[in-house]
Design a protein around this motif. Structure first.
Motif, PDB file in Angstrom:
ATOM      1  N   LEU A  74       1.048  -1.086   0.095  1.00  0.00           N
ATOM      2  CA  LEU A  74       0.140  -0.010  -0.066  1.00  0.00           C
ATOM      3  C   LEU A  74       0.814   1.229   0.176  1.00  0.00           C
ATOM      4  CD1 LEU A  74      -2.723  -1.003   2.356  1.00  0.00           C
ATOM      5  CD2 LEU A  74      -3.015  -0.456   0.094  1.00  0.00           C
ATOM      6  N   LEU A  75       1.896   1.160   0.709  1.00  0.00           N
ATOM      7  CA  LEU A  75       2.771   2.482   1.005  1.00  0.00           C
ATOM      8  C   LEU A  75       3.511   2.974  -0.407  1.00  0.00           C
ATOM      9  CD1 LEU A  75       4.514   1.951   4.503  1.00  0.00           C
ATOM     10  CD2 LEU A  75       2.901   3.689   3.658  1.00  0.00           C
ATOM     11  N   TYR A  88      13.221   4.784  -2.131  1.00  0.00           N
ATOM     12  CA  TYR A  88      13.992   3.632  -1.669  1.00  0.00           C
ATOM     13  C   TYR A  88      15.190   4.037  -1.252  1.00  0.00           C
ATOM     14  CZ  TYR A  88      16.598  -0.702  -2.044  1.00  0.00           C
ATOM     15  OH  TYR A  88      17.592  -1.609  -1.248  1.00  0.00           O
ATOM     16  N   PRO A  89      15.541   3.682   0.145  1.00  0.00           N
ATOM     17  CA  PRO A  89      14.788   2.724   0.919  1.00  0.00           C
ATOM     18  C   PRO A  89      13.754   3.719   1.657  1.00  0.00           C
ATOM     19  CG  PRO A  89      16.847   3.339   1.865  1.00  0.00           C
ATOM     20  CD  PRO A  89      16.896   3.919   0.530  1.00  0.00           C
ATOM     21  N   SER A  90      12.593   2.939   2.208  1.00  0.00           N
ATOM     22  CA  SER A  90      11.593   3.623   2.966  1.00  0.00           C
ATOM     23  C   SER A  90      10.945   2.686   3.947  1.00  0.00           C
ATOM     24  CB  SER A  90      10.637   4.084   1.696  1.00  0.00           C
ATOM     25  OG  SER A  90       9.763   2.829   1.384  1.00  0.00           O
ATOM     26  N   VAL A  91       9.988   3.251   4.661  1.00  0.00           N
ATOM     27  CA  VAL A  91       9.165   2.512   5.403  1.00  0.00           C
ATOM     28  C   VAL A  91       8.541   1.097   4.958  1.00  0.00           C
ATOM     29  CG1 VAL A  91       7.024   2.312   7.269  1.00  0.00           C
ATOM     30  CG2 VAL A  91       8.652   4.507   6.865  1.00  0.00           C
ATOM     31  N   VAL A 156      22.573   0.610   1.126  1.00  0.00           N
ATOM     32  CA  VAL A 156      23.188  -0.690   1.039  1.00  0.00           C
ATOM     33  C   VAL A 156      22.645  -1.829   1.696  1.00  0.00           C
ATOM     34  CG1 VAL A 156      25.596  -1.895   1.091  1.00  0.00           C
ATOM     35  CG2 VAL A 156      25.292   0.624   0.329  1.00  0.00           C
ATOM     36  N   ALA A 157      22.511  -1.360   2.957  1.00  0.00           N
ATOM     37  CA  ALA A 157      21.906  -2.349   4.133  1.00  0.00           C
ATOM     38  C   ALA A 157      20.957  -2.813   3.796  1.00  0.00           C
ATOM     39  CB  ALA A 157      22.027  -1.532   5.561  1.00  0.00           C
ATOM     40  N   VAL A 158      19.743  -1.934   3.231  1.00  0.00           N
ATOM     41  CA  VAL A 158      18.461  -2.568   2.699  1.00  0.00           C
ATOM     42  C   VAL A 158      18.676  -3.520   1.847  1.00  0.00           C
ATOM     43  CG1 VAL A 158      15.976  -1.817   1.837  1.00  0.00           C
ATOM     44  CG2 VAL A 158      17.175  -0.505   3.608  1.00  0.00           C
TER      45      VAL A 158
END
Length: 791
Positions: A74-75, A88-91, A156-158
């Motif tokens: 949805l987000l 990106y990155p996001s919740v 990078v981590a995500v």
């Protein structure tokens, strides 16, 4: 499963349709993915609600993971609609990453065949694979993101989180599915396949992000849509998932052996393609160190498991795999050691051997799984009854043994405690099963120094067979006389027909209740008077057994005697009937009533050479004349051991007890019995009598039997006389005695006593005899009502 299949078809069709990669079509795919994620969430929640235990926990976690994925979808859809600049990155990514964690937890919770140690190794295998693919992914893709945005560590981590978590969960899934059984495997395989499809799209997404290509492409969605469809299918099949924790020695699968090593080799090969300078720039050293720790911990755990496995194998070699108690090997070994210690220390050694009565009935009617569970419960009862130092073993089938060291009285005390342990029924598969054991005990004392371990075990076995033949219950202590009759001939108690309408469970339950009724003297007797057909006077009574069942009411012999015959309870029934009948004779004699009594004997029981002694003892204890007792042999089965039977009958007659052939004409060898056996009476079966005088052929046959019996000097008794015409015909053709409802129904001992006393006081009865029919005696109205009701 149907919903999942339809969704897969839609997803595949959508993939082909979205080949133009238009934004509107991508938005449609986003809508479809969000809708399917919501459906999958609801399906998982419903499965969690209908499940219990581990199943409920696993699907509750899955509902959380899929709900989080739905929120992420949805987000992401909102980001596209609002043209958010940095999606990106996001919740949304944090919400997406919850799903693989939830799937991994669910797979571990639903896994079967794993101990706590092996589940720890499962997690370590997942970490090894995850770190290995992290190294490979870093060198292949993620290093580009690192170089292009050295300050954006979160990105990078995500990006690394997606493949790392996916690889770990897939590792867990593959190993769990490899050990799954039956229906469980289908649900677990669907979860793993769903995660594999999700991982494919995640991999494409990370690659496009790393190479700075547009992510609004239809190539991303097939994997996500197929994965969600498979999650729906897994939730549907998961409603029939039954988790059974089975931790047992299993063959190690090849998958669990090679799976952790292949990614490590790939990671090692990838590292060797890089220069030391390139490796030092990124996190490869740290990831390599974590990989080394996980792999080392995994190998140490494998070594520990192998050592435990060897110890378990050594222990199981000495234990029965079904019940967990010792097996025949360990029992013989400890018995030999105990006999050696006996020669040195002089302590006695006792061996208890027991066999479960009617265990075959449980297997035949309720099935072998129920029988196996019953054996396990029996083993627990035995272990709970013996002392800490005693050895309990299963010798095979339903036969158990206990080695008891110490004083002789200790052996007997332990044996009686084992017997008492079977007083309570076993609850198996929702059924209450009352099972009794036949127990033999042999003790090696100081006076027998040369006794071998094998001989002691054989003595206990002989005592057990003696207990099984006698059906007397309790503990049978070995004695030398048992060697003379060491013939475990269970065919002596031939089985009769079982009621066809009785189910297996009710048969076993009724059999246990019958044993309990016999043990607690709950069976009762009624007496049917026998009349002289010429004088109408009472010349004796026949004892008939009844069972006042607490739930089923008063049961006639036809309802429980098949069980008695089939499972060898006739000896116990005979003892109960003889003693109770003779006790009633004694009570009648106190009222100055001399009533000859007849009792029924099961034909094969007449081969028991101990029978004359039992009867003589029972009569002597009550100071009764043997002439007051008639033994009626039920003639509906073949007589086995004819020579022994003749010996028993001759001894009974020499003692003064009369012998009658009961139910004459219903069996197989009536004429040969009249020829070969020295009997006093012949009782014509009720089915033999019923057709006369209407049926001329039946009348001719009965007339011939009566003439033959008279020529042989035998008293003739007709059973089942229902009409006056039948009684008159029999009287005219020379039948001596009759019984049946025409004269009287079976009466209780007290009612019979009252009637006989009233007849004795009545001058008309004394002069003309008493037929117990209304009009021929001066009964009160209550007596007549009682007789009519019983009729």
């Amino acid at each position: 499963m149907v919903v999942g299949g339809v969704a897969c078809v839609i997803a595949l069709a959508l993939t082909d349709w979205l080949s133009g990669s238009g934004v509107s079509l991508v938005s449609l795919a986003d809508n479809l993915m969000t809708s399917m994620a919501a459906v999958a969430t609801v399906a998982a929640a419903v499965t969690a609600r209908t499940g219990s235990g581990r199943v409920r926990i696993a699907w509750a976690v899955m509902a959380i993971g899929l709900g989080s994925f739905t929120v992420g979808a949805l987000l992401w859809f909102v980001y596209r609609l609002t043209e958010f600049e940095h999606p990106y990155p996001s919740v949304a990514d944090a919400a997406y990453l919850v799903l693989p964690i939830a799937v991994g937890i669910a797979l571990i919770v639903l896994s079967t065949g794993f101990s706590r140690t092996s589940r720890t190794r499962l997690v370590l295998d997942a970490l090894v694979v995850a770190w290995s693919f992290t190294i490979v992914g870093w060198i292949a893709v993620l290093s580009e993101i690192w170089k292009s945005a050295p300050g954006d560590r979160l990105r990078v981590a995500v990006s690394a989180g997606y493949p790392v978590l996916d690889a770990a969960v897939l590792t867990i899934g593959v190993l769990v599915v490899a050990r799954a059984h039956g229906v469980q495997r289908r649900t677990l395989a669907l979860l793993t396949a769903a995660m594999a499809a999700i991982a494919m799209s995640d991999g494409v997404f990370v690659y496009l992000t790393a190479t700075r290509q547009p992510t609004d492409t239809a190539l991303l969605y097939p994997g996500w849509l197929i994965g969600l469809a498979l999650f729906i299918g897994a939730a549907v099949t998961g409603r029939g998932f039954t988790h059974r924790e089975v931790i047992a020695a299993q063959p190690v699968s090849w998958t669990s052996l090679w799976l952790p090593f292949v990614p490590v080799l790939l990671a090692s090969a990838a590292v060797f393609t890089q220069s030391p300078a390139d490796l030092a720039v990124g996190p490869i050293p740290l990831i390599g160190f974590l990989l080394l720790l996980a792999f080392s911990a995994r190998q140490l755990l494998v070594m520990s498991e192998n050592r435990s496995l060897l110890a378990t194998v050594a222990d199981q070699a000495l234990r029965d795999p079904l019940t967990g108690v010792g097996n025949r090997i360990v029992f013989r070994d400890r018995l030999s050691h105990a006999m050696q210690m006996r020669q040195r220390d002089g302590l006695s050694v006792g061996v208890l051997v027991m066999d479960l009565d009617d265990f075959k009935v449980v297997n035949d009617t309720l099935g072998h799984p129920v029988g196996d569970e019953l054996l396990s419960l029996v083993a627990e009862r035995i272990v709970g009854s013996v002392r800490a130092g005693d050895t309990v073993a299963r010798l095979g089938g339903d036969e158990f043994a206990v080695l008891i060291e110490g004083r002789v009285d200790h052996s007997q005390l332990v044996a009686h405690r084992v017997v008492e342990a079977f007083d309570e029924p076993f609850i198996v598969d929702g059924q209450d099963l009352l099972i009794r054991p036949s127990i033999g005990l042999a003790v090696a004392e100081q006076g027998d120094p040369d006794l071998l371990a094998e001989d002691l075990l054989k003595r206990a076995d002989i005592a057990m067979y003696s207990a099984k033949r006698s059906r007397a219950g309790g503990v049978h202590l070995f004695n030398a006389e048992m060697l003379l009759s060491e013939t475990p001939d269970n065919d002596l108690f031939a089985s009769g027909p079982m009621p066809a309408s009785r189910s297996g469970a009710s048969t076993v339950r009724l059999l246990g209740e019958l044993r309990q009724a016999i043990d607690q003297f709950e069976l009762t007797l009624v007496y049917q008077p026998k009349f002289d057909l010429k004088t109408a006077s009472i010349v004796g009574v026949e004892a008939l057994v009844r069972w006042p069942h607490p739930k089923r009411g008063l049961l006639s012999p036809d309802e429980f005697l098949p069980l008695v015959r089939r499972y060898g309870l006739m000896g116990s029934i005979t003892d109960l009937v003889i003693n109770q009948a003779l006790d009633d004779v004694v009570r009648w004699r106190k009222d100055r009533l001399e009533v000859p009594i007849a009792v029924n004997m099961f034909a094969p029981s007449m081969a028991d050479l101990r029978l004359p002694g039992k009867f003589a003892k029972a009569l002597a204890e009550r100071n009764l004349s043997p002439s007051q007792l008639t033994v009626e042999i039920t003639e509906d089965l073949f007589l086995d051991h004819m020579e022994r039977t003749k010996t028993v009958l001759n001894q009974l007659q020499e003692f003064g007890i009369r012998i009658a052939i009961d139910d004459f004409g219903s069996g197989y060898s009536a004429l040969s019995y009249m020829r070969d056996l020295t009997v006093d009476e012949v009782k014509l079966d009720r089915h033999f009598i019923a057709p006369i005088p209407a049926d001329q052929r039946a009348s001719a046959v009965v007339r011939a039997v009566l003439n033959l019996a008279n020529e042989l000097g035998l008293t003739t008794v007709a059973e089942g006389i229902e009409t006056a015409a039948t009684a008159d015909w029999l009287r005219e053709h020379g039948c001596h005695i009759g019984q049946g409802y025409y004269f009287s129904p079976p009466l209780t001992a007290d009612k019979l006593r009252d009637i006989l006393k009233r007849c004795d006081r009545d001058s008309t009865c004394r002069a003309t005899g008493c037929s117990l029919r209304y009009g021929s005696c001066h009964w009160s109205e209550s007596d007549v009502t009682h007789i009519e009701l019983m009729r």
